[in-house]
Design a protein around this motif. Structure first.
Motif, PDB file in Angstrom:
ATOM      1  N   UNK A 220       0.824  -1.206   0.000  1.00  0.00           N
ATOM      2  CA  UNK A 220       0.000   0.000   0.000  1.00  0.00           C
ATOM      3  C   UNK A 220       0.861   1.260   0.000  1.00  0.00           C
ATOM      4  N   UNK A 221       1.909   1.264   0.834  1.00  0.00           N
ATOM      5  CA  UNK A 221       2.772   2.435   0.904  1.00  0.00           C
ATOM      6  C   UNK A 221       3.416   2.764  -0.423  1.00  0.00           C
ATOM      7  N   UNK A 222       3.856   1.750  -1.144  1.00  0.00           N
ATOM      8  CA  UNK A 222       4.476   1.966  -2.446  1.00  0.00           C
ATOM      9  C   UNK A 222       3.428   2.397  -3.477  1.00  0.00           C
ATOM     10  N   UNK A 223       2.252   1.774  -3.446  1.00  0.00           N
ATOM     11  CA  UNK A 223       1.185   2.145  -4.375  1.00  0.00           C
ATOM     12  C   UNK A 223       0.778   3.600  -4.186  1.00  0.00           C
ATOM     13  N   UNK A 224       0.735   4.045  -2.940  1.00  0.00           N
ATOM     14  CA  UNK A 224       0.371   5.436  -2.668  1.00  0.00           C
ATOM     15  C   UNK A 224       1.316   6.395  -3.380  1.00  0.00           C
ATOM     16  N   UNK A 225       2.617   6.127  -3.308  1.00  0.00           N
ATOM     17  CA  UNK A 225       3.583   7.030  -3.927  1.00  0.00           C
ATOM     18  C   UNK A 225       3.518   6.958  -5.448  1.00  0.00           C
ATOM     19  N   UNK A 226       3.317   5.777  -6.004  1.00  0.00           N
ATOM     20  CA  UNK A 226       3.193   5.655  -7.457  1.00  0.00           C
ATOM     21  C   UNK A 226       2.024   6.503  -7.951  1.00  0.00           C
ATOM     22  N   UNK A 227       0.887   6.416  -7.271  1.00  0.00           N
ATOM     23  CA  UNK A 227      -0.273   7.208  -7.670  1.00  0.00           C
ATOM     24  C   UNK A 227      -0.019   8.699  -7.449  1.00  0.00           C
ATOM     25  N   UNK A 228       0.689   9.057  -6.380  1.00  0.00           N
ATOM     26  CA  UNK A 228       1.072  10.458  -6.171  1.00  0.00           C
ATOM     27  C   UNK A 228       1.844  10.993  -7.381  1.00  0.00           C
ATOM     28  N   UNK A 229       2.780  10.197  -7.873  1.00  0.00           N
ATOM     29  CA  UNK A 229       3.573  10.605  -9.036  1.00  0.00           C
ATOM     30  C   UNK A 229       2.695  10.741 -10.277  1.00  0.00           C
ATOM     31  N   UNK A 230       1.733   9.833 -10.432  1.00  0.00           N
ATOM     32  CA  UNK A 230       0.807   9.910 -11.567  1.00  0.00           C
ATOM     33  C   UNK A 230      -0.036  11.175 -11.478  1.00  0.00           C
ATOM     34  N   UNK A 231      -0.589  11.453 -10.292  1.00  0.00           N
ATOM     35  CA  UNK A 231      -1.453  12.614 -10.125  1.00  0.00           C
ATOM     36  C   UNK A 231      -0.691  13.922 -10.303  1.00  0.00           C
ATOM     37  N   UNK A 232       0.579  13.928  -9.951  1.00  0.00           N
ATOM     38  CA  UNK A 232       1.389  15.134 -10.143  1.00  0.00           C
ATOM     39  C   UNK A 232       1.472  15.510 -11.620  1.00  0.00           C
ATOM     40  N   UNK A 233       1.293  14.525 -12.494  1.00  0.00           N
ATOM     41  CA  UNK A 233       1.341  14.755 -13.941  1.00  0.00           C
ATOM     42  C   UNK A 233      -0.038  15.058 -14.513  1.00  0.00           C
ATOM     43  N   UNK A 253      13.273  12.662  -9.671  1.00  0.00           N
ATOM     44  CA  UNK A 253      12.936  11.361 -10.254  1.00  0.00           C
ATOM     45  C   UNK A 253      11.604  10.860  -9.700  1.00  0.00           C
ATOM     46  N   UNK A 254      10.750  10.317 -10.582  1.00  0.00           N
ATOM     47  CA  UNK A 254       9.444   9.787 -10.189  1.00  0.00           C
ATOM     48  C   UNK A 254       9.199   8.480 -10.929  1.00  0.00           C
ATOM     49  N   UNK A 255       8.155   7.778 -10.544  1.00  0.00           N
ATOM     50  CA  UNK A 255       7.792   6.550 -11.259  1.00  0.00           C
ATOM     51  C   UNK A 255       7.347   6.858 -12.682  1.00  0.00           C
ATOM     52  N   UNK A 256       6.721   8.004 -12.884  1.00  0.00           N
ATOM     53  CA  UNK A 256       6.291   8.372 -14.233  1.00  0.00           C
ATOM     54  C   UNK A 256       7.500   8.683 -15.111  1.00  0.00           C
ATOM     55  N   UNK A 257       8.462   9.426 -14.582  1.00  0.00           N
ATOM     56  CA  UNK A 257       9.654   9.745 -15.384  1.00  0.00           C
ATOM     57  C   UNK A 257      10.484   8.500 -15.664  1.00  0.00           C
ATOM     58  N   UNK A 258      10.430   7.529 -14.756  1.00  0.00           N
ATOM     59  CA  UNK A 258      11.218   6.306 -14.926  1.00  0.00           C
ATOM     60  C   UNK A 258      10.513   5.278 -15.813  1.00  0.00           C
ATOM     61  N   UNK A 259       9.197   5.119 -15.629  1.00  0.00           N
ATOM     62  CA  UNK A 259       8.470   4.027 -16.270  1.00  0.00           C
ATOM     63  C   UNK A 259       7.540   4.479 -17.391  1.00  0.00           C
ATOM     64  N   UNK A 260       7.138   5.735 -17.347  1.00  0.00           N
ATOM     65  CA  UNK A 260       6.078   6.198 -18.227  1.00  0.00           C
ATOM     66  C   UNK A 260       4.735   6.142 -17.512  1.00  0.00           C
ATOM     67  N   UNK A 262       1.526   5.147 -18.363  1.00  0.00           N
ATOM     68  CA  UNK A 262       0.714   3.924 -18.395  1.00  0.00           C
ATOM     69  C   UNK A 262       1.336   2.807 -17.568  1.00  0.00           C
ATOM     70  N   UNK A 263       2.648   2.660 -17.652  1.00  0.00           N
ATOM     71  CA  UNK A 263       3.323   1.614 -16.883  1.00  0.00           C
ATOM     72  C   UNK A 263       3.239   1.898 -15.383  1.00  0.00           C
ATOM     73  N   UNK A 264       3.305   3.170 -15.005  1.00  0.00           N
ATOM     74  CA  UNK A 264       3.193   3.524 -13.592  1.00  0.00           C
ATOM     75  C   UNK A 264       1.803   3.176 -13.067  1.00  0.00           C
ATOM     76  N   UNK A 265       0.788   3.478 -13.852  1.00  0.00           N
ATOM     77  CA  UNK A 265      -0.571   3.122 -13.443  1.00  0.00           C
ATOM     78  C   UNK A 265      -0.728   1.600 -13.312  1.00  0.00           C
ATOM     79  N   UNK A 266      -0.184   0.882 -14.260  1.00  0.00           N
ATOM     80  CA  UNK A 266      -0.261  -0.581 -14.208  1.00  0.00           C
ATOM     81  C   UNK A 266       0.469  -1.122 -12.980  1.00  0.00           C
ATOM     82  N   UNK A 267       1.601  -0.524 -12.645  1.00  0.00           N
ATOM     83  CA  UNK A 267       2.371  -0.949 -11.478  1.00  0.00           C
ATOM     84  C   UNK A 267       1.567  -0.710 -10.199  1.00  0.00           C
ATOM     85  N   UNK A 268       0.869   0.422 -10.121  1.00  0.00           N
ATOM     86  CA  UNK A 268       0.034   0.705  -8.950  1.00  0.00           C
ATOM     87  C   UNK A 268      -1.054  -0.352  -8.807  1.00  0.00           C
TER      88      UNK A 268
END
Length: 302
Positions: A220-233, A253-260, A262-268
């Motif tokens: 959950x903690x990791x998913x929260x940050x991934x979604x935070x990075x998505x929402x920032x975009x 550096x963010x999950x979106x900048x690293x993965x893109x 769509x991939x960040x959303x899928x990871x969440x």
């Protein structure tokens, strides 16, 4: 399963009302030199209260609580929220992220000045631990001590503060996914996972059920940050209640900048599935509120 857990919206409404009333009571307004005003401004009338809800949901996941355990859980939830609020006050200051908007209103240093913001954050941090060790209550001393240790570990150099240090040191740098995950495991995940574990402590949950809750909290903690990075975009500042696009502007550096995106959303979504799987195998009697909170974290729009 209680009716409150059958109806997650009603459960949230009831528990949020309890948390708000407790925070309003425990953050006094009459601190010296008007310090209570920025303290209350930093905490009240804003925020999702995810961390207190996680504490309460985890504490209730094994079944009904006795009065001392229920009070311990409420105090623990409020204590985690105070730590979270103080960290936001300090993170927003010019020496760190230099932000001007938080929870849809000016940040504390903008509203009250840097010195008052710094002191308000310090006072909130101290108050968090004060709440965990009340005098004249029936909460066992061992439980109080364990809760203090769990919160201290999550907030300190090997938790939230350490993660923020890595974050500041990583501006303009390229991080691998394991490096990014380690940063966010400390900066954001530690306090979220600790919320779940502190709830378990209040309820006396041990063994396989505790291990499952730890796995749930980590995902959950990791998913929260991934979604935070998505929402920032994808979200705007009015929706977020804080400055949108800040990470990109600051070259972080963010999950979106690293993965893109769509991939960040899928990871969440993968992390959400991991959290739900842990709950499903936990053997807990009432995990529904925890499951719904995980879904809320990944599906949220702000």
């Amino acid at each position: 399963m209680t009716a409150a857990h059958e109806n997650f919206a009603q459960w949230c409404s009831d528990e949020l009302a309890r948390v708000e009333a407790a925070l309003n009571q425990w953050i006094v307004a009459d601190a010296p030199a008007n310090l209570g005003e920025p303290m209350r401004y930093a905490v009240l009338d804003g925020g999702k209260r995810l961390r207190p809800l996680l504490v309460l949901a985890a504490a209730q996941s094994a079944g009904p609580l006795g009065v001392p355990q229920a009070e311990a859980a409420l105090r623990a939830g409020c204590a985690v929220e105070l730590i979270h609020a103080y960290s936001l006050v300090h993170d927003d200051m010019p020496c760190m992220d230099n932000d001007v908007l938080r929870r849809g209103k000016p940040t504390v240093h903008v509203q009250f000045g840097e010195a008052q913001a710094l002191l308000a954050g310090d006072a909130l941090q101290a108050l968090a631990f004060e709440l965990l060790v009340p005098e004249g209550r029936d909460i066992p001393d061992v439980m109080q001590a364990r809760l203090c240790r769990q919160l201290a570990l999550a907030a300190g150099y090997n938790g939230m503060a350490g993660g923020q240090a890595i974050d500041l040191a990583s501006v303009g740098k390229s991080l691998t996914q394991p490096q990014l995950q380690q940063m966010h495991k400390l900066k954001t995940g530690a306090l979220l996972q600790s919320s779940v574990e502190m709830g378990a402590t209040c309820a006396g949950i041990t063994g396989a059920a505790l291990a499952a809750l730890r796995q749930y909290g980590a995902a959950l903690g990791l998913a929260f940050q991934v979604i935070d990075d998505v929402l920032d975009v994808v979200a705007d500042s009015a929706t977020l209640g804080k400055t949108a696009g800040k990470d990109a502007d600051n070259d972080k550096p963010t999950y979106v900048s690293l993965m893109g995106l769509d991939a960040a959303r899928a990871y969440a979504n993968d992390l959400l599935a991991e959290a739900q799987l842990a709950l499903a195998g936990s053997g807990l009697a009432q995990p529904r509120a925890l499951a719904a909170l995980a879904d809320m974290v990944v599906r949220r729009s702000h």
